[in-house]
Design a protein around this motif. Structure first.
Motif, PDB file in Angstrom:
ATOM      1  N   UNK A 173       0.821  -1.215   0.000  1.00 55.11           N
ATOM      2  CA  UNK A 173       0.000   0.000   0.000  1.00 55.11           C
ATOM      3  C   UNK A 173       0.854   1.264   0.000  1.00 55.11           C
ATOM      4  N   UNK A 174       2.064   1.154   0.516  1.00 52.42           N
ATOM      5  CA  UNK A 174       2.937   2.334   0.560  1.00 52.42           C
ATOM      6  C   UNK A 174       3.931   2.383  -0.593  1.00 52.42           C
ATOM      7  N   UNK A 175       3.834   1.407  -1.450  1.00 58.90           N
ATOM      8  CA  UNK A 175       4.735   1.345  -2.592  1.00 58.90           C
ATOM      9  C   UNK A 175       4.457   2.518  -3.551  1.00 58.90           C
ATOM     10  N   UNK A 176       5.491   3.201  -4.020  1.00 57.92           N
ATOM     11  CA  UNK A 176       5.291   4.351  -4.910  1.00 57.92           C
ATOM     12  C   UNK A 176       4.517   3.986  -6.181  1.00 57.92           C
ATOM     13  N   UNK A 177       4.703   2.743  -6.655  1.00 57.38           N
ATOM     14  CA  UNK A 177       3.952   2.327  -7.853  1.00 57.38           C
ATOM     15  C   UNK A 177       2.454   2.236  -7.572  1.00 57.38           C
ATOM     16  N   UNK A 178       2.141   1.772  -6.371  1.00 56.26           N
ATOM     17  CA  UNK A 178       0.732   1.682  -5.987  1.00 56.26           C
ATOM     18  C   UNK A 178       0.127   3.088  -5.924  1.00 56.26           C
ATOM     19  N   UNK A 179       0.900   4.009  -5.355  1.00 59.05           N
ATOM     20  CA  UNK A 179       0.439   5.403  -5.261  1.00 59.05           C
ATOM     21  C   UNK A 179       0.190   5.980  -6.660  1.00 59.05           C
ATOM     22  N   UNK A 180       1.127   5.680  -7.538  1.00 58.34           N
ATOM     23  CA  UNK A 180       1.032   6.218  -8.897  1.00 58.34           C
ATOM     24  C   UNK A 180      -0.191   5.654  -9.620  1.00 58.34           C
ATOM     25  N   UNK A 181      -0.374   4.339  -9.490  1.00 56.54           N
ATOM     26  CA  UNK A 181      -1.518   3.699 -10.141  1.00 56.54           C
ATOM     27  C   UNK A 181      -2.829   4.213  -9.566  1.00 56.54           C
ATOM     28  N   UNK A 182      -2.874   4.321  -8.244  1.00 61.44           N
ATOM     29  CA  UNK A 182      -4.085   4.816  -7.594  1.00 61.44           C
ATOM     30  C   UNK A 182      -4.448   6.197  -8.109  1.00 61.44           C
ATOM     31  N   UNK A 183      -3.426   7.044  -8.214  1.00 60.46           N
ATOM     32  CA  UNK A 183      -3.659   8.409  -8.711  1.00 60.46           C
ATOM     33  C   UNK A 183      -4.196   8.373 -10.139  1.00 60.46           C
ATOM     34  N   UNK A 184      -3.608   7.484 -10.936  1.00 58.12           N
ATOM     35  CA  UNK A 184      -4.040   7.370 -12.330  1.00 58.12           C
ATOM     36  C   UNK A 184      -5.498   6.899 -12.431  1.00 58.12           C
ATOM     37  N   UNK A 185      -5.826   5.876 -11.651  1.00 58.80           N
ATOM     38  CA  UNK A 185      -7.208   5.361 -11.680  1.00 58.80           C
ATOM     39  C   UNK A 185      -8.193   6.448 -11.247  1.00 58.80           C
ATOM     40  N   UNK A 186      -7.831   7.182 -10.197  1.00 65.11           N
ATOM     41  CA  UNK A 186      -8.723   8.232  -9.696  1.00 65.11           C
ATOM     42  C   UNK A 186      -8.905   9.329 -10.733  1.00 65.11           C
ATOM     43  N   UNK A 187      -7.798   9.746 -11.339  1.00 65.58           N
ATOM     44  CA  UNK A 187      -7.888  10.816 -12.342  1.00 65.58           C
ATOM     45  C   UNK A 187      -8.760  10.395 -13.509  1.00 65.58           C
ATOM     46  N   UNK A 188      -8.538   9.165 -13.953  1.00 64.43           N
ATOM     47  CA  UNK A 188      -9.289   8.641 -15.092  1.00 64.43           C
ATOM     48  C   UNK A 188     -10.790   8.624 -14.792  1.00 64.43           C
ATOM     49  N   UNK A 189     -11.121   8.269 -13.557  1.00 63.15           N
ATOM     50  CA  UNK A 189     -12.536   8.156 -13.172  1.00 63.15           C
ATOM     51  C   UNK A 189     -13.094   9.486 -12.648  1.00 63.15           C
ATOM     52  N   UNK A 190     -12.238  10.518 -12.597  1.00 64.82           N
ATOM     53  CA  UNK A 190     -12.624  11.829 -12.063  1.00 64.82           C
ATOM     54  C   UNK A 190     -13.169  11.713 -10.641  1.00 64.82           C
ATOM     55  N   UNK A 191     -12.449  10.958  -9.815  1.00 63.87           N
ATOM     56  CA  UNK A 191     -12.839  10.771  -8.418  1.00 63.87           C
ATOM     57  C   UNK A 191     -11.688  11.195  -7.511  1.00 63.87           C
ATOM     58  N   UNK A 192     -12.012  11.496  -6.273  1.00 63.74           N
ATOM     59  CA  UNK A 192     -10.989  11.835  -5.275  1.00 63.74           C
ATOM     60  C   UNK A 192     -10.847  10.726  -4.232  1.00 63.74           C
ATOM     61  N   UNK A 193     -11.861   9.896  -4.178  1.00 65.14           N
ATOM     62  CA  UNK A 193     -11.904   8.858  -3.144  1.00 65.14           C
ATOM     63  C   UNK A 193     -11.841   7.471  -3.766  1.00 65.14           C
TER      64      UNK A 193
END
Ligand code: MN
Length: 246
Positions: A173-193
């Motif tokens: 969960x703290x892996x930088x790749x996980x952070x990056x992917x999470x950010x990408x998924x959120x941006x794509x879906x236009x979500x913050x949560x």
């Protein structure tokens, strides 16, 4: 009219208490016009629908009983039950939803996913998933006798159990790749949560994928169980002792 979200029940034939807990959760918590969204790994392993299985029949009985009193169930696939197709979902009286699913909440739109998608660095697993999600491969697999599928399923489960040791998942969960992917998924879906299961790590995290984003993680159902409740007034993550559900 509330939405409840749960994940990672890991139901199996040899854990009848968990089935009982699911039945009690419906009975005690959900009322008319509520809906339950199961974010994957409802099954410890799923290798195809078996209408002759008493275990599958019991799950269907629980969910259809809730359906009969106006409680609907949506199902999103996890890495242990990605072979649930719409036909199997229908059998269990659930509606299959996509692997990335956004819903409105009082705190803005939330992106729902099982969570294994965040583990892209796990190459062998992602390759396996891509391979087995291929319609042709899937069709061939489903032609194998049930006992063979069960053997294969158990092998896969044991492998992923090794991979999913608690510390590993927490570290992921703290892996930088996980952070990056999470950010990408959120941006794509236009979500913050982002709301997810899979890691079996209960809790919320502010600014999880960058400023102003946050994450709510559901735990696995064992000695505790957790759920999220969303209605027009609130969004809350709850964890309770499993005893309260028996
Ligand atoms: Mn999982």
């Amino acid at each position: 009219m509330a939405t409840y979200i749960i994940a990672d029940l890991h139901l199996s034939e040899n854990k009848p208490l968990l089935l009982n807990a699911l039945a009690n959760f419906y009975d005690k918590t959900l009322i008319l016009n509520d809906r339950l969204i199961i974010l994957g790994d409802m099954f410890d392993v799923f290798v195809g629908l078996d209408p002759k299985s008493a275990f599958h029949q019991k799950i269907r009985a629980i969910i259809s009983k809730a359906h009969a009193r106006g409680v609907t169930t949506l199902f999103q696939r996890g890495n242990r039950d990605f072979l649930v197709d719409s036909k199997a979902a229908d059998y269990f009286c659930m509606t299959l939803i996509s692997d990335f699913y956004a819903i409105p909440t009082v705190n803005g739109n939330a992106l729902l996913m099982h969570g294994d998608q965040l583990c892209a660095q796990d190459r062998s697993y992602q390759n396996f998933k891509r391979f087995s999600n291929n319609p042709l491969v899937k069709a061939v697999f489903m032609c194998l006798p049930l006992s063979t599928r069960e053997n294969i399923g158990n092998k896969i489960r044991n492998k992923s159990e090794n991979r999913e040791s608690r510390n590993d998942l927490e570290r992921h969960l703290n892996n930088p790749n996980v952070k990056k992917l999470g950010r990408m998924f959120l941006e794509k879906a236009k979500c913050k949560l982002l709301i997810h299961g899979h890691f079996h790590v209960y809790g919320g995290e502010d600014n999880a994928f960058g400023e102003g984003t946050y994450r709510l993680g559901l735990g696995m159902w064992d000695s505790n169980f957790s759920y999220i409740k969303i209605d027009r007034n609130e969004l809350k993550l709850v964890q309770r002792k499993m005893e309260k559900n028996f």
